[in-house]
Scaffold this motif. Structure first.
Motif, mmCIF file in Angstrom:
data_model
loop_
_atom_site.group_PDB
_atom_site.id
_atom_site.type_symbol
_atom_site.label_atom_id
_atom_site.label_comp_id
_atom_site.label_asym_id
_atom_site.label_seq_id
_atom_site.Cartn_x
_atom_site.Cartn_y
_atom_site.Cartn_z
ATOM 1 N N UNK A 6 0.820 -1.222 0.000
ATOM 2 C CA UNK A 6 0.000 0.000 0.000
ATOM 3 C C UNK A 6 0.848 1.264 0.000
ATOM 4 N N UNK A 7 1.971 1.249 0.702
ATOM 5 C CA UNK A 7 2.819 2.438 0.728
ATOM 6 C C UNK A 7 3.306 2.784 -0.681
ATOM 7 N N UNK A 8 3.671 1.746 -1.438
ATOM 8 C CA UNK A 8 4.119 1.985 -2.808
ATOM 9 C C UNK A 8 2.973 2.467 -3.679
ATOM 10 N N UNK A 9 1.798 1.873 -3.504
ATOM 11 C CA UNK A 9 0.640 2.293 -4.302
ATOM 12 C C UNK A 9 0.313 3.765 -4.061
ATOM 13 N N UNK A 16 9.341 4.502 -10.292
ATOM 14 C CA UNK A 16 9.645 5.144 -9.014
ATOM 15 C C UNK A 16 10.680 4.375 -8.200
ATOM 16 N N UNK A 17 11.164 3.242 -8.728
ATOM 17 C CA UNK A 17 12.189 2.463 -8.042
ATOM 18 C C UNK A 17 11.701 1.197 -7.384
ATOM 19 N N UNK A 28 4.332 -0.432 -14.231
ATOM 20 C CA UNK A 28 5.471 0.283 -14.803
ATOM 21 C C UNK A 28 5.769 1.560 -14.030
ATOM 22 N N UNK A 29 4.706 2.224 -13.566
ATOM 23 C CA UNK A 29 4.910 3.439 -12.775
ATOM 24 C C UNK A 29 5.566 3.118 -11.436
ATOM 25 N N UNK A 30 5.218 1.980 -10.855
ATOM 26 C CA UNK A 30 5.882 1.541 -9.629
ATOM 27 C C UNK A 30 7.366 1.307 -9.898
ATOM 28 N N UNK A 47 14.115 5.676 -12.665
ATOM 29 C CA UNK A 47 14.637 4.621 -13.532
ATOM 30 C C UNK A 47 14.636 5.105 -14.966
ATOM 31 N N UNK A 48 15.706 4.779 -15.706
ATOM 32 C CA UNK A 48 15.779 5.144 -17.107
ATOM 33 C C UNK A 48 14.993 4.188 -17.985
#
Length: 357
Positions: free
Chosen positions: A175-178, A204-205, A199-201, A312-313
């Motif tokens: 949940x923290x990542x979401x 963000x690393x 992909x967005x997660x 992230x690249x």
């Protein structure tokens, strides 16, 4: 379910006109050891008997009914908001879980404490011997390359593997990542929304894994939009996938990446248009293009938000594996040969362009 698991994990079944599926799905979750206190059912505006089944047979389960079809992304976000545990498992309604699903998924989370997302292995229910996917990777053309997609279950490895992308058939989300990445993008409504979220997660690393000993069985899908290789390709599905693929590309890719891959994108887009015409969904292709033009300011706003969390690249985010299509989309020996040729060309192109990213 052990006390440690009950304190850490909530399962949320996302339903929409699910009367044919929800009973078996919830029964299988009970058998797997999930207690009602750790179960949510988030309904996305069902108009069938789903609510009646929940009231009569599963009154102890928390049932969140919106009353309006706001889309899969909205339902996932509501599940994430309503859960109080550190992990939320988002589950498709047309599924049943293996009795060991919960134990193995929990073990996978324990083994990868750095994980932001852990998915189960999805197996087709029609024979329970064919893998749908173990998650996958992001092809630079905007598709998800499935890991072990449509492969025999007996031939697949059972070791945990790090992924580049994931789907919500059984997706355990920290949940923290979401919350950190802003949840699911509700403008996507459904289709590729889980792919884009994962992909967005990663952008963000965050790190993604599959726990393949945790198995969920996938059934027939949602009427009017799901496709299992038979009958005509659903127009609404075609529109949403065509639209959302370009939405994802324009939202997440760097401008430099877009410029470098533009020749490959144009070639692939021509192939997609040809397929759309052959499948009789060329109108939906046009509607998808028109939506992107009319909503350019919306796409730009969502792009700014996504780029603001980037760690992230694109060379790490994207890849050039096989192009995965649902069986029945690419038919015949000639079409398969063309697909293999295109995969090889795109892979070579990506290897050449990747050094400049």
């Amino acid at each position: 379910m052990s006390d440690s698991t009950s304190d850490r994990l909530t399962a949320a079944v996302i339903t929409y006109n699910s009367e044919a599926y929800v009973r078996n799905c919830l029964d299988s979750l009970r058998v797997a050891g999930l207690v009602e206190e750790n179960l949510l059912v988030v309904d996305d505006g069902s108009t069938d008997g789903t609510a009646t089944i929940m009231a009569k047979e599963f009154s102890g389960v928390r049932f969140l009914a919106d009353g309006k079809n706001r889309g899969h992304s909205h339902a996932c976000n509501r599940a994430i908001r309503e859960a109080v545990t550190p992990w939320v498992v988002l589950i498709d309604h047309d599924t049943e879980v293996h009795p060991d699903w919960l134990v193995e998924l929990s073990r996978g989370i324990e083994q990868r404490p750095e994980a932001a997302i852990v998915v189960a292995r999805t197996v087709f229910d029609f024979d329970r011997q064919t893998i749908h996917a173990d998650g996958g990777f992001a092809h630079f053309l905007g598709n998800m390359t499935l890991l072990n997609g449509f492969a025999p279950l007996a031939d697949a490895s059972n070791g945990m593997v790090e992924l580049g992308a994931a789907g919500t058939t059984s997706m355990a989300v920290n949940r923290d990542w979401a919350i950190r990445v802003g949840g699911f993008d509700e403008a996507f409504f459904i289709y590729l929304n889980d792919f884009e979220f994962s992909l967005r997660v990663r952008l963000a690393g965050g790190r993604l894994y599959c726990a393949p000993l945790s198995i969920i069985y996938h059934k027939g899908g949602t009427p009017d939009v799901s496709f299992r290789g038979k009958k005509d390709y659903p127009p609404r599905r075609a529109y949403l996938i065509l639209r959302n693929r370009w939405f994802l590309i324009l939202k997440l890719y760097r401008v430099k990446t877009l410029l470098l891959i533009s020749p490959a994108l144009l070639l692939y887009e021509g192939l997609l248009l040809f397929m759309a015409i052959r499948k009789g969904v060329w109108r939906e292709y046009g509607r998808a293009c028109l939506w992107l033009i009319r909503n350019f300011s919306l796409v730009r706003m969502h792009r700014q938000q996504a780029q603001g969390i980037r760690q992230l690249g694109d060379a790490e985010l994207l890849s050039a594996g096989p192009l995965t299509f649902v069986p029945g989309v690419v038919c015949g020996r000639f079409a398969q040969s063309c697909k293999s040729l295109m995969e090889g060309l795109f892979s070579l192109y990506w290897r050449g362009m990747g050094k400049f990213l």
